[in-house]
Design an enzyme around this catalytic site. Structure first.
Site, PDB file in Angstrom:
ATOM      1  N   ASP A  50     -49.094  19.631 134.044  1.00 14.30           N
ATOM      2  CA  ASP A  50     -47.930  19.227 134.851  1.00 14.30           C
ATOM      3  C   ASP A  50     -47.698  17.737 134.668  1.00 14.30           C
ATOM      4  O   ASP A  50     -48.382  17.066 133.881  1.00 14.30           O
ATOM      5  CB  ASP A  50     -48.132  19.590 136.325  1.00 14.30           C
ATOM      6  CG  ASP A  50     -49.383  18.956 136.926  1.00 14.30           C
ATOM      7  OD1 ASP A  50     -49.953  18.033 136.294  1.00 14.30           O
ATOM      8  OD2 ASP A  50     -49.803  19.372 138.017  1.00 14.30           O
ATOM      9  N   GLU A  86     -59.630  16.197 134.426  1.00 15.48           N
ATOM     10  CA  GLU A  86     -58.972  15.668 135.621  1.00 15.48           C
ATOM     11  C   GLU A  86     -59.514  16.355 136.875  1.00 15.48           C
ATOM     12  O   GLU A  86     -59.303  17.546 137.092  1.00 15.48           O
ATOM     13  CB  GLU A  86     -57.465  15.916 135.514  1.00 15.48           C
ATOM     14  CG  GLU A  86     -56.675  15.585 136.765  1.00 15.48           C
ATOM     15  CD  GLU A  86     -55.234  16.041 136.686  1.00 15.48           C
ATOM     16  OE1 GLU A  86     -54.528  15.957 137.712  1.00 15.48           O
ATOM     17  OE2 GLU A  86     -54.806  16.504 135.598  1.00 15.48           O
ATOM     18  N   ASP A 104     -54.296  18.710 133.793  1.00 15.93           N
ATOM     19  CA  ASP A 104     -53.367  19.747 134.243  1.00 15.93           C
ATOM     20  C   ASP A 104     -52.101  19.716 133.395  1.00 15.93           C
ATOM     21  O   ASP A 104     -51.672  18.649 132.930  1.00 15.93           O
ATOM     22  CB  ASP A 104     -52.979  19.536 135.714  1.00 15.93           C
ATOM     23  CG  ASP A 104     -54.148  19.811 136.663  1.00 15.93           C
ATOM     24  OD1 ASP A 104     -55.141  20.409 136.210  1.00 15.93           O
ATOM     25  OD2 ASP A 104     -54.059  19.421 137.842  1.00 15.93           O
ATOM     26  N   ASP A 148     -48.293  15.154 136.617  1.00 12.58           N
ATOM     27  CA  ASP A 148     -49.434  14.305 136.962  1.00 12.58           C
ATOM     28  C   ASP A 148     -50.471  14.316 135.852  1.00 12.58           C
ATOM     29  O   ASP A 148     -51.040  13.282 135.491  1.00 12.58           O
ATOM     30  CB  ASP A 148     -50.074  14.787 138.273  1.00 12.58           C
ATOM     31  CG  ASP A 148     -49.333  14.278 139.497  1.00 12.58           C
ATOM     32  OD1 ASP A 148     -48.554  13.318 139.356  1.00 12.58           O
ATOM     33  OD2 ASP A 148     -49.513  14.839 140.582  1.00 12.58           O
TER      34      ASP A 148
END
Length: 636
Positions: free
Chosen positions: A502, A427, A500, A504
């Site tokens: 998280d 990403e 990541d 997102d």
């Protein structure tokens, strides 16, 4: 070094019946996993269904114990015979449950159609059960016999007078065979029972789940046609034409088939032989596919609908199809005792001969429906042609060869053996930069993505290939897309999604998994797709450094360490990590943790992806509201 021994006649062991099954259970049930565990139940259930198929029973009850480790199957069929077997000199019911090859389905008289002609199912279920109790009522009396690990525990007992007839079998799988995981899955049982009720019109099946404290009754008068409508609804991909094709044929080959074309990009064929599911297909599915190909092509030729310069393949005709085929074979030859695949060579031509003329007549009688189907097939062929063109842009054969057609932002590896190569789809460019510096350049390749990719659940294959990021993935992997995927041309043994840690990152991973599931599913089926597990936190306690994957993991670390003041660093993204940190926590095969992506139930997976990624926002709203109480904090 092993001690030498004499190899003579005394070295030859003869394992018979129960002993052989217990020594080699995989030969009979495919293994001692959850699938093998449930196979014990399916053997008993199929015997009850055989009574239904042959017109001797109309109702089956399946009851699951509170602890989930015991299950009973009761039918109102004829009841297993209890008189003495003329040759074995034991009650027939004892022979059925203790002798491999003992059964009433060999002569073709007692059962015209049956799910099992091997004569080992009941004996195998008994041999691998800690306890099995069989009750029979017939000829005005009730009888009972109990077995322990396949061996009779006492004689057949007459319990008294009884009305009607039937058989009740209770079994508990043996932990000596299956280990501690001997609990049945109520959802798996429920789905199998519901499918059975669709396949046999008029059959009433009652499922009692004592653990959940609920009882369900399954009864579907419309049979397979009703089942098809349910599957289309579950997949959340509407049909592209009105009505469905449905054929219920009573004469040999006896079969019931229903299918329709949907907006989906894959096909789903569910087949059954004598009521037994055949997930690996077989000759009956070959017959259906042949009927489809020849029937659709004949219609297109008759009405001059074939597009010039475009080749129509069978995969184009099948794309988006949902089909159910239930056929009955007098002497089915299954590939193994687990009955996953039908091998009778004559069935292919029989099924084709039954379905093809009916399909052609249906198309000619329903012109608007036929034209919608043909339009769907042509659109599929055009998308597939575009897919082939995209995959052919990558002309090199291995990771160490020529780089023609590969995106410039790919940092490739030098290893030529694809099995040793790993592709990290990362990403963002900043994270890609850290990954490129921290990787092993010989075996690890890095492909950075820009932002969130296209939601392929709501896009056609042509639209997918127009997307730059997804197009780059197709080029880099080199194995094609859609039905053209060829695993032998895959350039990397592991395809690893590195996002990541998280919300997102999870969203991007979900979008990519949707893409792989819908358009490159064979990569997942073959075990090539993985999820990397980068840390979200760095925790320093004294001289010790620990890494936490998420908030729950962080709390466990803090609870375990107890004393000492921790210093906690939360990574906002992979780009924040130093290359050596990313290498030591996420890239190094000796230290990292990967999750292999697997498909356990394709129908359930279809439903989940359609609900969470499809056009219907109501399904997502319900999902969020149902789980709102579980969210302690939101990562926003």
């Amino acid at each position: 070094m092993a001690k030498a021994t004499n190899y003579d006649a005394s070295s030859i062991q003869v394992l018979e019946g129960v002993d052989h099954v217990r020594k080699r259970p995989g030969m009979y049930i495919g293994g001692v996993s959850k699938d093998g565990l449930h196979h014990l139940l399916w053997e008993i259930l199929d015997n009850a269904v055989d009574e239904v198929i042959n017109g001797h029973a109309s109702q089956i009850e399946v009851k699951l114990d509170k602890d989930g480790k015991g299950v009973s199957v009761t039918d109102n069929g004829r009841g297993i015979p209890v008189d003495l077997h003329p040759t074995l000199k034991v009650p027939a019911i004892v022979a059925v449950y203790t002798k491999l090859g003992a059964g009433g389905k060999f002569d073709g008289q007692s059962y015209k159609h049956s799910g099992g002609l091997h004569g080992v199912g009941a004996a195998v279920a008994n041999a691998l059960s800690e306890q099995l109790v069989a009750k029979v009522w017939r000829d005005g009396s009730m009888w009972e016999i109990e077995f322990v690990r396949g061996v009779p525990d006492g004689k057949l007992r007459k319990l008294g007078n009884a009305r009607g007839s039937g058989t009740a079998v209770y079994l508990r799988p043996d932990p000596q065979i299956f280990g501690k995981a001997t609990a049945f899955d109520a959802v798996v049982i429920r789905d199998r029972l519901e499918a059975k009720s669709y396949l046999h019109k008029g059959l009433k099946i009652v499922f009692v789940d004592e653990a959940a404290g609920k009882t369900e009754t399954f009864h579907h008068a419309e049979g397979v046609s009703e089942y098809l409508k349910k599957l289309i609804e579950v997949r959340a991909k509407p049909a592209v034409h009105p009505g469905i094709f449905y054929l219920d044929r009573a004469e040999d080959p006896k079969l019931e088939v229903a299918f329709a074309w949907t907006e989906g990009t894959d096909d789903a064929m569910h087949s059954f032989v004598n009521g037994v599911p055949t997930p690996d297909g077989g000759t009956h599915e070959q017959g259906l596919r042949a009927a489809l190909g020849k029937g659709i092509r004949a219609y297109m030729q008759t009405h001059k609908l074939e597009p010039k310069g475009l080749s129509i393949g069978l995969e184009d005709i099948r794309e988006g199809m949902v089909a159910i085929l239930s056929t009955y074979v007098l002497e089915p030859q299954f590939q193994s005792q687990t009955k996953n695949r039908l091998n009778n060579p004559e069935v292919a031509s029989q099924v084709e001969g039954a379905i093809r003329p009916a399909l052609e007549q249906w198309l000619h009688e329903n012109r608007s429906t036929a034209e919608a189907i043909v339009a769907r097939v042509i659109a599929s062929a055009r998308a597939r042609a575009a897919s082939r063109a995209a995959s052919q842009q990558v002309s090199r054969k291995g990771p160490g060869g020529v780089r023609l057609g590969l995106p410039g932002k790919l940092a490739d590896c030098s290893e030529r053996d694809a099995a040793k190569c790993e592709l990290f789809i990362v990403e963002g460019d900043s994270a890609g930069g850290s990954a490129k510096m921290g990787r092993n350049r010989k075996t690890q390749a890095i492909l950075p993505l820009r932002g969130k990719v296209l939601n392929t659940e709501q896009a056609s294959l042509a639209k997918v290939l127009e997307n730059e990021e997804l197009g780059n993935i197709v080029k880099v992997l080199g194995c094609g897309v859609g039905k053209d995927v060829n695993i032998e041309q895959l350039r990397y043994g592991k395809v690893i999604l590195l996002m990541d840690a998280d919300s997102d990152g999870h969203h991007i991973a979900t979008l990519l998994l949707t893409f792989f599931y819908r358009h490159m599913r064979e990569l997942i089926r073959s075990g090539h797709v993985y999820l990397a597990q980068p840390p979200l936190y760095r925790v320093d306690i004294g001289k010790e450094t620990l890494w936490a994957a998420d908030d729950a993991h962080l709390q466990r670390i803090l609870a375990d360490k107890g004393r000492g003041k921790p210093e906690i660093q939360r990574f906002k993204g992979l780009g924040e990590m130093m290359p050596e940190t990313l290498r030591d926590t996420t890239l190094d095969p000796k230290k990292r943790s990967l999750i292999q992506v697997k498909i356990r139930d394709e129908l359930q997976t279809d439903q989940t992806i359609s609900s969470l990624m499809g056009k219907d926002a109501g399904a997502r709203y319900s999902f969020i509201m149902d789980r709102a109480a579980e969210a302690d904090a939101l990562d926003v």
